[in-house]
Design an enzyme around this catalytic site. Structure first.
Site, short mmCIF file in Angstrom:
data_model
loop_
_atom_site.label_atom_id
_atom_site.label_comp_id
_atom_site.label_asym_id
_atom_site.label_seq_id
_atom_site.Cartn_x
_atom_site.Cartn_y
_atom_site.Cartn_z
N ASP A 120 -1.93 -54.01 41.13
CA ASP A 120 -0.73 -54.70 41.07
C ASP A 120 -0.35 -55.89 42.00
O ASP A 120 0.59 -56.34 41.86
CB ASP A 120 0.32 -53.60 40.90
CG ASP A 120 0.29 -52.82 39.75
OD1 ASP A 120 -0.04 -53.28 38.77
OD2 ASP A 120 0.84 -51.58 39.89
N ASP A 137 7.21 -50.47 35.89
CA ASP A 137 5.85 -49.62 35.70
C ASP A 137 6.65 -48.35 34.75
O ASP A 137 7.75 -48.12 35.04
CB ASP A 137 5.19 -48.83 36.64
CG ASP A 137 4.05 -49.69 37.12
OD1 ASP A 137 3.79 -50.84 36.43
OD2 ASP A 137 3.52 -49.38 38.00
N ASP A 150 2.19 -49.89 41.67
CA ASP A 150 1.52 -48.84 42.43
C ASP A 150 0.41 -48.86 42.71
O ASP A 150 -0.61 -48.32 43.57
CB ASP A 150 2.00 -47.27 41.99
CG ASP A 150 1.56 -47.13 40.52
OD1 ASP A 150 0.96 -48.13 39.95
OD2 ASP A 150 1.88 -46.08 39.98
#
Length: 1136
Positions: free
Chosen positions: A789, A464, A785
């Site tokens: 996901d 990310d 997070d």
């Protein structure tokens, strides 16, 4: 407890009885009432609440709590609630006691054989046959044997038993400390689990275990509910109840339709407040656990093995998870059963696969060698005695002959014991447990042991952007307000009051009320940002404009918000509607600028008046304002509003209609600076042969700018930066199906995937893992997070969840939690992972040298001299050195930066490289030469009696003691050689940074002196003189010199050497294992479940299991409220 569980389901008191029931401790509801209430769903539950309490407010009054202020934070009151309604804690299953572990260690086949042999040997030594003195039995029992020696015949058997006891105790102690460590880890994960409640009107974060009935809890996107409750007020709340019902569709919850929130379910969207009505064993998850606990005991008695595989892992008694290598010792069937029984879980880790295979091969070889040894010994004895000497088998001689056979049998078993590397599982476990402990200090909380080792093989990391590569401390640095592009925060007087007022309201109201900016903890520090960081940046912007968001929120509290469309990954925007004083409505909206600007038809000019905003104006704005902001690495957020007049209330469910025709107030550029240490960390990854890819929901220009700052993309390189839409267009065929060939064209060059949805992330990860284009399969690590996901984290070989910003759902799907959300911690994980791999290789190199030598010595010695030069007890001591101690010493080497200078090993690289094979065989040649020289001409060299061909029970000879001592000395010095496996010359490099290693080598040396000088008969040792000791040491040190000689031979010349310990190949895998991979994704999508953090761990697996055990009609009655027959059959269909 079973009765209580039953009663909770059958107990539906009628309202009038209820009012008469004596109420517990002054509260208006009894425990049973609340439990029966939580059994109901939807309309039934609402009806029940209305009949019994009037409304949810009435329920709160009965529980003596306020829906807005929460409980008073009064210790006595909280304690009283815990006594009446229970604690939010499910007692863990009892850990295995030390004695149980000892019993398990005794189950080892080789040890059992040894025990039997030792007992037979003991029994025979006490039996003095009457004909022993007669000549008839030949010279077998003659020789230098006096009375004392004959009496000492029992010593060998006793000594073997003693060493077996040692091995067992060491193994059991290791298992015990392992389990203890794991429990510690688990309880740490549980303590970190916090939940937001309101007490005394203040929002507090309390540990999940501290929740009590009557607490008012804040529920938000990404939470895993820790207790049952009834919704008081919710915004657009959707839950994933699949862990309880197995249905994968998200369930919409609202106070007026379905207010029942159950523990163990995940919040997938929205937010709200609930009053807690059941905790711990009385919550829905608790009831299931209790039933399982009760049922589990009986099942366990009937079928210990099958059960052990799915008993609730609620307590981290993860003996199962922690013994991944049991299959080496014949648990293969069990493994397979386990796989069928469980929800498909990830394939065995790379290392486990290779080790299992290797251990089985070595074991088979050892078995063959020991069988041949025994056969040769027996044949030689029989031919010698009965054929050559021509004796008859006399009845009275039988015990004497049997004694010989027992001796041969013991020699055979010791060959086997030395050949089978029992130390392998131990070394892996120690190495992993040690690494996990140390990784805690490097901010890696490892939830699945094998993740740590898989990480060393990682070839790709999909990260990310927000919070991992950047600091996640966002600030608004540019803005476009009233036709002006400000490069810094404008002065408040530069803005028209109307614009300023609209902006402040739009930001303050249209953001989660849990997001706030608090004063700094220390003087001079930055203000604290609490909640969603993007919203914090906007609230900070309000403060920078010298206004405050708090008064606005107090004027319009959360329950006055008329409708909220919360942020999710599909909308990429958030909108909130409020009712205006004139009866109309005003909708505030904020979101990704390119998405929201498409919905804007007006914009505020510099005087705060509306001006038309056509598509042409939008394109201008994108070119002149948004793209320049994005190229500076800023996230652009558009803030807009819309008014509805009093007469026209819109259809709130038609979201596209409501959030359209907007008026743009402002576009702001938010900066999230790159963490200073990240570019260096990424450089290390690239040097280590790991490709870093950025997967983000941000605008492509922002993503590209950040990627360049981090060093993910370098000028002059051939790379791709794609948006989610373009990515999908490239990888899908005309029918819209994903094609692996198309994906294979995209992923190798792809470095940045922007504006990506969770599905895109999952597709990319799956595509890279399934790809067969390279010479070896890619091993992918993913960071995440958000709740969305989950599927990607589960699909990846290693999933990293963010400890600070991550949601509970993400943490649960992950293998490792990064406690500081920092990318550099991932690099540390790679280092530790590679270190585990190397530690195992070092141990193998050492162990196999000892194996080869000991087996050949025992085998040839037995064939030529009818007796193994190394006695059973000595062999067991060598085994203890090489297995337990060496695994401790070599498995605890600390990692060095140099581990990051080589490419990943990959899945197919053999465990034992050519260089290691060269070392193993090279050292074996040296040791064998020395030992055979000593065996056949040693007595001449040292001028002592020969130890060969001594009769049964004769006293230990110096000759054989020297052989034993030299053997051990050579192992000790070879242990130092084994510290390097890549052919390095300096084997002492960094030896003092590992105190455990030094202690063990010196300790072993000390014990060896004691054994030789004072071991006497039990160890078959006779004391040696100083000169003899010096010769033994001299030969031992020769190992180090020989090591240098071996290092000089170039490996490339030795084409004849084979590598060993390859991973299981595709064609070796069973159909089940292959089928498993295909099923995995549906499960990943359906339920984010793997080793769950809270005490819901294993719940689903158990449910599948219970469902699998009972056919729908014959479900036991007490499952009525939890597993409806339909659920049963549903689960069965998943299983088949």
């Amino acid at each position: 407890m079973g009765d209580m569980a039953n009663s909770s389901i059958e107990f539906h008191p009628k309202p009038q009885q209820q009012r008469e029931a004596p109420h517990a401790g002054g509260f208006g509801c009894t425990l049973a009432e609340l439990r029966s209430l939580m059994e109901l769903r939807g309309a039934e539950a609402l009806q029940k609440i209305q009949e019994a309490y009037g409304d949810v407010g009435g329920l709160c009054r009965r529980l003596k709590t306020s829906p807005t202020e929460g409980l008073a934070d009064n210790t006595n009151d909280l304690e009283k609630r815990r006594q009446i309604y229970g604690q939010n804690f499910i007692p863990p299953k009892q850990p295995k006691t030390f004695l149980q572990l000892v019993w398990e260690a005794l189950q080892d086949v080789t040890l059992i054989i040894l025990e039997v042999a030792a007992i037979v040997s003991l029994g025979l030594s006490f039996y003095a046959p009457p004909g022993e003195e007669s000549e008839a039995c030949g010279n077998v029992s003659g020789g230098a044997e006096d009375e004392g020696e004959a009496e000492a015949g029992w010593i060998e058997g006793a000594a073997i038993l003693l060493s077996v006891i040692c091995v067992v105790l060491v193994t059991a102690f290791n298992d015990w400390s392992k389990e203890k460590q794991f429990r510690g880890l688990q309880s740490r994960i549980e303590q970190e689990q916090k939940f937001t409640v309101i007490r005394n009107g203040q929002l507090l974060q309390v540990p999940v275990a501290a929740l009590v009935v009557g607490d008012i809890a804040q529920v938000k996107y990404g939470d895993l509910l820790p207790a049952d409750g009834v919704l008081i007020q919710g915004n657009d709340l959707k839950l994933d109840e699949s862990s309880l019902t197995g249905e994968s569709d998200h369930v919409r919850k609202s106070a007026d339709k379905d207010p029942m929130l159950l523990s163990g379910t995940h919040v997938m969207e929205g937010s709200g407040r609930m009053v807690v009505t059941a905790v711990g064993v009385n919550s829905q998850t608790g009831i299931i656990f209790t039933l399982l606990g009760a049922g589990g005991e009986e099942e366990e008695k009937k079928d210990k093995k099958g059960m052990a595989t799915w008993l609730p892992k609620q307590d981290g008694a993860v003996a199962m998870e922690m013994q991944p290598l049991k299959s080496a010792e014949g648990g293969e069937m069990e493994e397979r059963e386990k796989k069928k029984a469980n929800v498909p879980k990830k394939e065995k880790s790379v290392l486990q696969g290779k080790l299992t295979k290797l251990a089985v091969q070595i074991g088979k070889a050892g078995l063959v060698m020991s069988a041949i040894t025994v056969i040769i010994l027996v044949l030689y004895f029989v031919i010698e005695t009965f054929v050559v000497d021509g004796r008859a088998w006399l009845a009275e001689c039988t015990p004497v002959y049997v004694q010989y056979f027992v001796k041969f049998f013991i020699i055979g078993v010791t060959v086997l014991v030395v050949a089978v590397p029992e130390g392998l599982p131990l070394a892996v476990t120690i190495s992993l447990a040690y690494s996990v402990k140390k990784m805690m200090k490097d901010n890696n909380l490892v939830r699945h042991l094998d993740a740590c080792e898989t990480m060393g093989n990682a070839t790709a990391i999909c990260s990310d952007k927000t919070g991992t590569l950047t600091t996640n401390r966002m600030t608004v640095v540019q803005s476009y307000l009233g036709d002006t592009h400000y490069k810094e925060v404008p002065a408040p007087n530069a803005l028209t009051p109307k614009i300023l007022d609209l902006l402040v309201h739009a930001i303050s109201i249209n953001s989660a009320y849990t997001t706030k900016i608090l004063p700094p903890e220390k003087e001079g520090a930055l203000p604290r940002q609490v909640g969603n960081k993007t919203e914090c940046a906007l609230l900070g912007f309000v403060l920078d404009l010298k206004r405050d968001f708090q008064p606005v929120r107090e004027q319009i509290p959360e329950d006055k918000l008329y409708k909220v469309y919360t942020f999710n990954s599909v909308r990429k925007s958030m909108s909130t509607a409020i009712r205006m004083p004139d009866g109309g409505f005003r909708l505030f909206s904020k979101g990704a600028s390119e998405i929201l600007l498409k919905k804007c038809t007006n914009i505020l000019n510099s005087n705060g008046e509306l001006r038309g905003f056509r598509p042409r104006d939008r394109d201008d704005m994108v070119k002149k304002i948004i793209e320049p902001m994005a190229c500076d690495g800023l996230r652009t957020i558009c803030i807009a509003y819309r008014d509805f007049s009093a007469g026209q209330e819109p259809d709130w469910d038609d979201e596209n209609e409501v959030v359209g025709d907007l008026t743009c107030i402002a576009v702001v550029g938010i900066e999230d600076p790159v963490r200073p240490e990240v570019p260096e960390a990424i450089r290390k990854c690239q040097r280590a042969g790991i490709t870093v890819r950025m997967v983000t929901g941000d605008n492509i220009n922002t993503a590209r700018a950040i990627a360049a700052k981090c060093g993910i993309i370098q000028p002059g390189e051939d790379f791709l930066c794609l948006e989610g839409k373009e990515f999908n267009r490239r990888i899908r065929n005309e029918k819209g199906e994903i094609e692996q060939e198309r994906l294979d064209k995209v992923w190798p060059k792809l470095r940045v995937l922007a504006r990506s949805s969770p599905t895109d992330k999952h597709t990319l990860v799956k595509g890279i893992i399934d790809s067969t284009t390279g010479e070896q399969r890619q091993v992918v690590a993913v960071t995440g997070d958000g709740t969305n996901d989950g599927p990607a984290l589960k699909k990846a070989d290693v999933g990293f969840a963010m400890g600070i910003a991550g949601t509970d759902v993400a943490k649960e799907a992950s293998d490792i939690i990064l406690t500081d959300d920092n990318f550099t911690s991932i690099v540390k994980a790679v280092m530790w992972g590679r270190n585990v791999y190397d530690s195992i290789s070092k141990f193998l190199q050492f162990q196999l040298t000892v194996n080869v030598v000991a087996v050949i010595v025992a085998f040839t010695g037995a064939c030529i001299t009818q007796d193994s030069p190394l006695k059973a007890v000595q062999m067991l001591w060598v085994n203890l050195i090489m297995d337990t101690f060496a695994s401790l010493a070599l498995a605890t080497e600390p990692p060095t930066e140099s581990l990051l200078l080589r490419k990943p090993y990959g899945r197919d690289k053999p465990l034992i490289s050519r260089t290691m094979m060269k070392n193993i065989l090279g050292h074996a040649v040296y040791q064998l030469t020395i030992i055979f020289t000593l065996l056949f001409v040693g007595e001449l060299f040292f001028d002592i009696d020969s130890g060969r061909n001594t009769p049964l029970h004769s006293p230990p000879s110096e000759h054989y003691t020297i052989i034993f001592n030299t053997f051990v000395m050579m192992q000790l010095f070879n242990e130092i050689n084994a510290r390097k496996i890549h052919g390095e010359r300096n084997v002492f490099d960094g030896i003092f940074s590992n105190p455990i290693f030094c202690t063990i080598v010196l300790g072993t040396f000390g014990i060896q002196i004691v054994i030789v000088q004072f071991g006497g008969k039990p160890f078959s040792c006779s004391p040696l003189s100083t000169e003899q000791w010096l010769w033994c040491l001299f030969v031992g040190v020769g190992e180090l010199v020989w090591g240098q000689v071996i290092a000089t031979i170039p490996t490339s010349q030795l084409k004849c050497l084979k590598e060993a310990g390859h991973g299981p190949r595709k064609d070796d895998m069973t159909d089940e294992e292959l089928a498993e991979g295909e099923e995995e994704i549906d499960h990943a999508e359906r339920e984010l479940r793997r080793g769950q953090i809270l005490w819901f761990r294993g719940l689903n697996r158990i449910q599948t299991q219970t469902a699998g055990h009972c056919d729908p009609q014959s479900c036991p009655p007490h499952f009525g409220g939890i597993l409806k027959p339909a659920t049963c059959s549903h689960h069965l269909s998943i299983l088949t």
